[in-house]
Scaffold this motif. Structure first.
Motif, short mmCIF file in Angstrom:
data_model
loop_
_atom_site.label_atom_id
_atom_site.label_comp_id
_atom_site.label_asym_id
_atom_site.label_seq_id
_atom_site.Cartn_x
_atom_site.Cartn_y
_atom_site.Cartn_z
N GLN A 110 3.89 -20.62 -0.68
CA GLN A 110 3.92 -19.17 -0.59
C GLN A 110 2.95 -18.70 0.48
O GLN A 110 1.79 -19.10 0.51
CB GLN A 110 3.54 -18.56 -1.94
CG GLN A 110 3.56 -17.06 -1.95
CD GLN A 110 3.14 -16.51 -3.31
OE1 GLN A 110 2.78 -17.25 -4.20
NE2 GLN A 110 3.18 -15.21 -3.43
N VAL A 111 3.41 -17.83 1.39
CA VAL A 111 2.57 -17.28 2.44
C VAL A 111 2.10 -15.91 1.99
O VAL A 111 2.91 -15.07 1.60
CB VAL A 111 3.34 -17.17 3.78
CG1 VAL A 111 2.48 -16.52 4.84
CG2 VAL A 111 3.82 -18.54 4.21
N VAL A 112 0.81 -15.70 2.03
CA VAL A 112 0.24 -14.43 1.60
C VAL A 112 -0.24 -13.70 2.85
O VAL A 112 -0.99 -14.24 3.66
CB VAL A 112 -0.93 -14.65 0.63
CG1 VAL A 112 -1.55 -13.33 0.21
CG2 VAL A 112 -0.47 -15.44 -0.57
N THR A 113 0.20 -12.46 2.99
CA THR A 113 -0.23 -11.63 4.12
C THR A 113 -0.70 -10.29 3.59
O THR A 113 -0.29 -9.86 2.51
CB THR A 113 0.93 -11.39 5.11
OG1 THR A 113 2.02 -10.77 4.41
CG2 THR A 113 1.40 -12.68 5.74
N PRO A 114 -1.57 -9.60 4.32
CA PRO A 114 -2.01 -8.28 3.86
C PRO A 114 -0.84 -7.29 3.90
O PRO A 114 0.11 -7.46 4.66
CB PRO A 114 -3.11 -7.90 4.85
CG PRO A 114 -2.99 -8.84 5.99
CD PRO A 114 -2.21 -10.03 5.53
N ASP A 115 -0.94 -6.27 3.06
CA ASP A 115 0.11 -5.26 3.00
C ASP A 115 0.27 -4.53 4.32
O ASP A 115 1.38 -4.31 4.80
CB ASP A 115 -0.17 -4.25 1.89
CG ASP A 115 -0.09 -4.91 0.51
OD1 ASP A 115 0.63 -5.92 0.39
OD2 ASP A 115 -0.75 -4.41 -0.42
N GLU A 116 -0.84 -4.14 4.94
CA GLU A 116 -0.79 -3.41 6.20
C GLU A 116 -1.66 -4.14 7.22
O GLU A 116 -2.77 -4.54 6.91
CB GLU A 116 -1.33 -2.00 6.02
CG GLU A 116 -0.48 -1.15 5.10
CD GLU A 116 -1.05 0.24 4.95
OE1 GLU A 116 -1.72 0.72 5.88
OE2 GLU A 116 -0.82 0.84 3.90
N PRO A 117 -1.17 -4.33 8.43
CA PRO A 117 -2.00 -5.00 9.45
C PRO A 117 -3.15 -4.09 9.85
O PRO A 117 -3.02 -2.87 9.88
CB PRO A 117 -1.03 -5.22 10.61
CG PRO A 117 0.08 -4.25 10.39
CD PRO A 117 0.14 -3.97 8.92
N ASP A 118 -4.28 -4.70 10.16
CA ASP A 118 -5.42 -3.91 10.65
C ASP A 118 -5.51 -4.07 12.16
O ASP A 118 -4.67 -4.71 12.80
CB ASP A 118 -6.71 -4.33 9.95
CG ASP A 118 -7.08 -5.78 10.19
OD1 ASP A 118 -6.39 -6.46 10.97
OD2 ASP A 118 -8.08 -6.23 9.61
N ASP A 119 -6.53 -3.46 12.77
CA ASP A 119 -6.68 -3.48 14.23
C ASP A 119 -6.81 -4.91 14.78
O ASP A 119 -6.26 -5.22 15.84
CB ASP A 119 -7.89 -2.65 14.66
CG ASP A 119 -7.70 -1.17 14.37
OD1 ASP A 119 -6.53 -0.74 14.26
OD2 ASP A 119 -8.71 -0.46 14.27
N ASP A 120 -7.51 -5.77 14.06
CA ASP A 120 -7.68 -7.15 14.52
C ASP A 120 -6.34 -7.88 14.54
O ASP A 120 -6.06 -8.65 15.48
CB ASP A 120 -8.66 -7.91 13.62
CG ASP A 120 -10.09 -7.47 13.81
OD1 ASP A 120 -10.39 -6.88 14.87
OD2 ASP A 120 -10.91 -7.73 12.90
N ASP A 121 -5.53 -7.67 13.51
CA ASP A 121 -4.22 -8.33 13.47
C ASP A 121 -3.37 -7.92 14.67
O ASP A 121 -2.75 -8.76 15.32
CB ASP A 121 -3.47 -7.98 12.18
CG ASP A 121 -4.14 -8.58 10.96
OD1 ASP A 121 -4.79 -9.63 11.11
OD2 ASP A 121 -4.00 -7.99 9.86
#
Length: 190
Positions: free
Chosen positions: A169-180
């Motif tokens: 399972q790949v876990v990613t944040p709900d919303e990308p931030d500036d660094d992403d």
């Protein structure tokens, strides 16, 4: 008023210089002898051995095959017991070496006193046969493993050869931030 005799003063200076030279040679011998001091202590059953150098620092820990399968807390307690006994033996050997080499010299006594302060006597029960059980955690401490984590989880995916099903399972944040967003526009090949 006392008149100094120049020939007597020269003899006194020569005697003092000879005493300093003799003392310097004694301390050089002490340094050489102490540099080679090592002590090894083993457990009563011979399965664990600890060697310390002239500073009381462990330089070798030997675990015989018989320690395999032993409770790690027991092995750890035995290692520490051997270490304390080796350091106490080192303290005794340093005191003897100082006494044999420089005698009752104040600087030599100071060296022996430093070892006595750093490495106190071994507690009478610390003979290698006594093993202290690990301390129980205080009553207010929560258990390290919760029942929810111990219970098997039901999953619809079939695990592949011992892998846990959640590893794929790949876990990613709900919303990308500036660094992403910044790193998404960059190439790692450059």
């Amino acid at each position: 008023m006392e008149v100094l005799d120049p020939s007597r003063a020269a003899e006194d200076i020569a005697r003092i210089a000879a005493d300093f030279e003799r003392q310097a040679k004694s301390f050089e011998q002490l340094r050489e002898r102490m540099a080679t001091l090592t002590v090894t202590e083993t457990s009563r059953d011979g399965r664990i051995g600890v060697t310390v150098d002239n500073n009381g620092v462990p330089t070798d820990i030997v675990l015989a095959a018989g320690t395999r399968g032993m409770d790690p807390a027991v092995v750890s307690a035995e290692i520490m017991s051997c270490l304390r006994r080796a350091q106490a033996t080192l303290r005794t050997q340093v005191a003897q070496t100082v006494n044999d080499t420089v005698g009752e010299d104040p600087a030599g006594t100071a060296i022996a006193d430093q070892y006595a302060q750093r490495f106190p006597d071994v507690v009478s029960g610390d003979t290698g046969s006594s093993v202290h059980a690990p301390k129980e955690p205080p009553a207010h401490t929560p258990p390290l493993v919760s029942p929810e984590l111990d219970a098997p989880r039901e999953t619809s995916a079939t695990p592949s050869r011992g892998r846990k099903p959640d590893r794929d399972q790949v876990v990613t944040p709900d919303e990308p931030d500036d660094d992403d967003e910044y790193y998404n526009r960059k190439s790692w090949l450059v």
